[in-house]
Design an enzyme around this catalytic site. Structure first.
Site, PDB file in Angstrom:
ATOM      1  N   ALA A   8       0.842  -1.208   0.000  1.00  0.00           N
ATOM      2  CA  ALA A   8       0.000   0.000   0.000  1.00  0.00           C
ATOM      3  C   ALA A   8       0.869   1.247   0.000  1.00  0.00           C
ATOM      4  O   ALA A   8       0.735   2.133   0.839  1.00  0.00           O
ATOM      5  CB  ALA A   8      -0.908  -0.020   1.227  1.00  0.00           C
ATOM      6  N   GLY A  10       3.119   4.164  -2.767  1.00  0.00           N
ATOM      7  CA  GLY A  10       2.737   5.186  -3.736  1.00  0.00           C
ATOM      8  C   GLY A  10       1.854   4.636  -4.851  1.00  0.00           C
ATOM      9  O   GLY A  10       0.851   5.247  -5.224  1.00  0.00           O
ATOM     10  N   GLY A  12       0.460   1.155  -5.151  1.00  0.00           N
ATOM     11  CA  GLY A  12      -0.666   0.332  -4.680  1.00  0.00           C
ATOM     12  C   GLY A  12      -1.706   1.164  -3.943  1.00  0.00           C
ATOM     13  O   GLY A  12      -2.923   0.983  -4.134  1.00  0.00           O
ATOM     14  N   ASN A 102       8.465  -1.105 -12.027  1.00  0.00           N
ATOM     15  CA  ASN A 102       9.207  -0.655 -13.199  1.00  0.00           C
ATOM     16  C   ASN A 102      10.180  -1.752 -13.616  1.00  0.00           C
ATOM     17  O   ASN A 102      10.616  -2.563 -12.794  1.00  0.00           O
ATOM     18  CB  ASN A 102       9.996   0.610 -12.861  1.00  0.00           C
ATOM     19  CG  ASN A 102       9.178   1.877 -13.072  1.00  0.00           C
ATOM     20  OD1 ASN A 102       8.410   1.975 -14.046  1.00  0.00           O
ATOM     21  ND2 ASN A 102       9.333   2.837 -12.192  1.00  0.00           N
ATOM     22  N   LYS A 184       8.578   1.427 -21.443  1.00  0.00           N
ATOM     23  CA  LYS A 184       8.609   2.102 -20.129  1.00  0.00           C
ATOM     24  C   LYS A 184       9.970   1.868 -19.457  1.00  0.00           C
ATOM     25  O   LYS A 184      10.515   2.755 -18.779  1.00  0.00           O
ATOM     26  CB  LYS A 184       7.461   1.581 -19.254  1.00  0.00           C
ATOM     27  CG  LYS A 184       7.497   2.039 -17.804  1.00  0.00           C
ATOM     28  CD  LYS A 184       6.957   3.432 -17.587  1.00  0.00           C
ATOM     29  CE  LYS A 184       7.359   4.095 -16.300  1.00  0.00           C
ATOM     30  NZ  LYS A 184       6.681   3.714 -15.102  1.00  0.00           N
TER      31      LYS A 184
HETATM   32  N1  LIG Z   1       6.008   6.017  -7.288  1.00  0.00           N
HETATM   33  C1  LIG Z   1       6.001   6.247  -8.586  1.00  0.00           C
HETATM   34  O1  LIG Z   1       5.823   7.394  -9.021  1.00  0.00           O
HETATM   35  C2  LIG Z   1       6.171   5.125  -9.533  1.00  0.00           C
HETATM   36  C3  LIG Z   1       6.655   3.894  -9.129  1.00  0.00           C
HETATM   37  N2  LIG Z   1       6.733   2.862 -10.039  1.00  0.00           N
HETATM   38  C4  LIG Z   1       7.228   1.557  -9.633  1.00  0.00           C
HETATM   39  O2  LIG Z   1       6.233   0.917  -8.847  1.00  0.00           O
HETATM   40  C5  LIG Z   1       6.839   0.032  -7.896  1.00  0.00           C
HETATM   41  C6  LIG Z   1       6.311   0.381  -6.517  1.00  0.00           C
HETATM   42  O3  LIG Z   1       6.762   1.676  -6.203  1.00  0.00           O
HETATM   43  P1  LIG Z   1       6.124   2.591  -5.067  1.00  0.00           P
HETATM   44  O4  LIG Z   1       4.705   2.266  -4.869  1.00  0.00           O
HETATM   45  O5  LIG Z   1       6.518   3.970  -5.386  1.00  0.00           O
HETATM   46  O6  LIG Z   1       6.954   2.082  -3.803  1.00  0.00           O
HETATM   47  P2  LIG Z   1       6.628   2.351  -2.254  1.00  0.00           P
HETATM   48  O7  LIG Z   1       7.885   2.106  -1.533  1.00  0.00           O
HETATM   49  O8  LIG Z   1       5.922   3.645  -2.104  1.00  0.00           O
HETATM   50  O9  LIG Z   1       5.574   1.231  -1.916  1.00  0.00           O
HETATM   51  C7  LIG Z   1       5.887  -0.132  -1.865  1.00  0.00           C
HETATM   52  C8  LIG Z   1       5.130  -0.736  -0.727  1.00  0.00           C
HETATM   53  O10 LIG Z   1       5.319  -2.140  -0.766  1.00  0.00           O
HETATM   54  C9  LIG Z   1       5.248  -2.568   0.572  1.00  0.00           C
HETATM   55  N3  LIG Z   1       5.782  -3.922   0.727  1.00  0.00           N
HETATM   56  C10 LIG Z   1       7.034  -4.366   0.476  1.00  0.00           C
HETATM   57  N4  LIG Z   1       7.129  -5.684   0.720  1.00  0.00           N
HETATM   58  C11 LIG Z   1       5.905  -6.077   1.165  1.00  0.00           C
HETATM   59  C12 LIG Z   1       5.385  -7.310   1.605  1.00  0.00           C
HETATM   60  N5  LIG Z   1       6.126  -8.425   1.635  1.00  0.00           N
HETATM   61  N6  LIG Z   1       4.098  -7.357   1.997  1.00  0.00           N
HETATM   62  C13 LIG Z   1       3.327  -6.244   1.986  1.00  0.00           C
HETATM   63  N7  LIG Z   1       3.766  -5.027   1.582  1.00  0.00           N
HETATM   64  C14 LIG Z   1       5.049  -4.951   1.169  1.00  0.00           C
HETATM   65  C15 LIG Z   1       6.019  -1.534   1.348  1.00  0.00           C
HETATM   66  O11 LIG Z   1       5.545  -1.567   2.665  1.00  0.00           O
HETATM   67  P3  LIG Z   1       6.414  -1.351   3.984  1.00  0.00           P
HETATM   68  O12 LIG Z   1       5.910  -0.043   4.513  1.00  0.00           O
HETATM   69  O13 LIG Z   1       6.047  -2.504   4.842  1.00  0.00           O
HETATM   70  O14 LIG Z   1       7.857  -1.321   3.590  1.00  0.00           O
HETATM   71  C16 LIG Z   1       5.593  -0.251   0.628  1.00  0.00           C
HETATM   72  O15 LIG Z   1       4.502   0.367   1.280  1.00  0.00           O
HETATM   73  C17 LIG Z   1       8.347   0.209  -8.063  1.00  0.00           C
HETATM   74  O16 LIG Z   1       8.875  -0.793  -8.882  1.00  0.00           O
HETATM   75  C18 LIG Z   1       8.469   1.574  -8.760  1.00  0.00           C
HETATM   76  O17 LIG Z   1       9.637   1.682  -9.553  1.00  0.00           O
HETATM   77  C19 LIG Z   1       6.270   2.995 -11.316  1.00  0.00           C
HETATM   78  C20 LIG Z   1       5.757   4.189 -11.748  1.00  0.00           C
HETATM   79  C21 LIG Z   1       5.759   5.362 -10.936  1.00  0.00           C
HETATM   80  C1  LIG Z   2       8.881   8.400 -14.624  1.00  0.00           C
HETATM   81  C2  LIG Z   2       7.719   7.907 -13.823  1.00  0.00           C
HETATM   82  C3  LIG Z   2       7.262   8.951 -12.841  1.00  0.00           C
HETATM   83  C4  LIG Z   2       6.573   7.640 -14.772  1.00  0.00           C
HETATM   84  O1  LIG Z   2       5.553   6.916 -14.199  1.00  0.00           O
HETATM   85  C5  LIG Z   2       8.131   6.636 -13.105  1.00  0.00           C
HETATM   86  O2  LIG Z   2       7.802   5.551 -13.510  1.00  0.00           O
HETATM   87  C6  LIG Z   2       8.975   6.679 -11.888  1.00  0.00           C
HETATM   88  O3  LIG Z   2       9.483   7.741 -11.539  1.00  0.00           O
HETATM   89  O4  LIG Z   2       9.146   5.612 -11.287  1.00  0.00           O
END
Ligand SMILES: NC(=O)C1=CN([C@@H]2O[C@H](COP(=O)(O)OP(=O)(O)OC[C@H]3O[C@@H](n4cnc5c(N)ncnc54)[C@H](OP(=O)(O)O)[C@@H]3O)[C@@H](O)[C@H]2O)C=CC1
Ligand SMILES: CC(C)(CO)C(=O)C(=O)O
Length: 303
Positions: A8, A10, A12, A102, A184
């Site tokens: 949950a 950024g 999720g 990503n 991407k």
């Molecule tokens: N943020 C962005 O703008 C973008 C991100 N992405 C990609 O999306 C993916 C996710 O990124 P993002 O959401 O930003 O990352 P975050 O760190 O914000 O969120 C990831 C979450 O996963 C949780 N987590 C990790 N392991 C587990 C587990 N075993 N069980 C339950 N929860 C778990 C973490 O929780 P905990 O608090 O417990 O550590 C954390 O809250 C990455 O690969 C990123 O590169 C792609 C596009 C844009």
């Molecule tokens: C470039 C961008 C913001 C596009 O979604 C991205 O995937 C990231 O920063 O992880």
């Protein structure tokens, strides 16, 4: 359909939240610290497209419940192995797993664990968690793309598209998801590479003297590696991505850059590191990519 969001953060938190806002039944698989915070404050989304706060349905890995229909797999790459193990009890014969990480290197371990239950996925969005653990979404675009990996029309993908329709975010079904993922991958490796190397948002890098040329050179290096390993990328992809970069806001930051600014772990091995391995395999020099990767390694060394 019963939806499980794994992670949950950024991504999720945002997309799961938009599904809850629409009225879908969504459960979040979280770890204990995140659970405690979300129970206390709810899941808070600050978004340029509309704020939303709700009390999420939460489970942790030891809870018992029937398998879910859809898993939105949205952890960072460095948590992949642990997350695969934690989600196993909630995956049944017909569960569809949509990875939103990503890059592409996560597909093999996911397929090893879950076979054809895994489809393709990615997102275009700029989100991060603030100090209070709330989701902050700062650019207007919020697109989640999903699709069958093998170009086939299936009932399951149509059902998922129906479930995802009508939310505030854009959930888009693709019949060329592998290509979308590689495109991407090219974009994120380049953009996260230059923003972390220059410690600047995309605007100043792009608009500085020689900046566009530098970005283009990295794009060209990465496409050379991708073409060598027969990745399905378009012939004009470098020009297309340069056009997209021209359209970005001056302050645009990548998630790896934001993580670095917060002193957090980064996905360098999963993104640039995987390409470095491919470059070695195909005997490609890639000097800019090497510099970008070395910068990430120095950051990790100093963490
Ligand atoms: N943020 C962005 O703008 C973008 C991100 N992405 C990609 O999306 C993916 C996710 O990124 P993002 O959401 O930003 O990352 P975050 O760190 O914000 O969120 C990831 C979450 O996963 C949780 N987590 C990790 N392991 C587990 C587990 N075993 N069980 C339950 N929860 C778990 C973490 O929780 P905990 O608090 O417990 O550590 C954390 O809250 C990455 O690969 C990123 O590169 C792609 C596009 C844009
Ligand atoms: C470039 C961008 C913001 C596009 O979604 C991205 O995937 C990231 O920063 O992880």
């Amino acid at each position: 359909m019963r939806i499980l969001v794994l992670g949950a953060g950024g991504i999720g938190g945002y997309f799961g939240g938009r599904l809850v806002e629409k009225g879908e039944v969504v459960t979040f698989l979280v770890r204990s610290k995140r659970k405690q915070l979300l129970e206390e404050k709810g899941l808070v989304i600050h978004s340029v497209n509309g704020d939303f706060t709700f009390a999420p349905k939460l489970i942790t890995k030891t809870d018992q419940t029937a398998p879910f229909d859809i898993v939105l797999f949205s952890t960072k790459a460095y948590h992949l192995e642990e997350a695969i193990n934690d989600v196993k009890p909630f995956v049944g014969e017909n569960t569809v797993i949509i990875p939103l990480l990503n890059g592409v290197a996560h597909l093999s371990p996911l397929q090893e664990a879950f076979g054809e239950n895994v489809i393709g996925g990615l997102s275009f969005i700029e989100t991060t968690l603030n100090e209070a653990g709330e989701v902050v979404h700062t650019s207007k675009f919020d697109r989640l793309v999903f699709g069958e990996l093998e170009h086939i029309e299936t009932d399951r993908i149509q059902q998922i598209a129906d479930t995802f329709s009508g939310t505030k975010a854009k959930f888009v079904m693709s019949n060329q998801i592998k290509k979308d993922m590689w495109h991407k991958y090219l974009m994120i490796t380049t953009m996260s590479g230059v923003t972390t190397l220059m410690r600047a948002p995309m605007g100043p890098i792009r608009d500085s003297e020689g900046g566009k040329g530098f970005i283009r050179s990295l794009l060209l290096e990465v496409t050379e590696i991708m073409r060598a390993c027969k990745a399905p990328i378009d012939d004009n992809i470098v020009e297309e991505q340069m056009k997209s970069i021209d359209g970005l806001s001056y302050q645009f930051k990548t998630s790896m850059q934001r993580d670095m600014e917060k002193g957090l772990f980064i996905e360098g091995d999963h993104l640039q590191g995987h390409l470095m391995k491919l470059a070695k395999q195909y005997d490609i020099e890639a000097p800019i990519l090497k510099t970008v990767y070395q910068n990430l390694k120095v950051y990790e060394e100093m963490m």
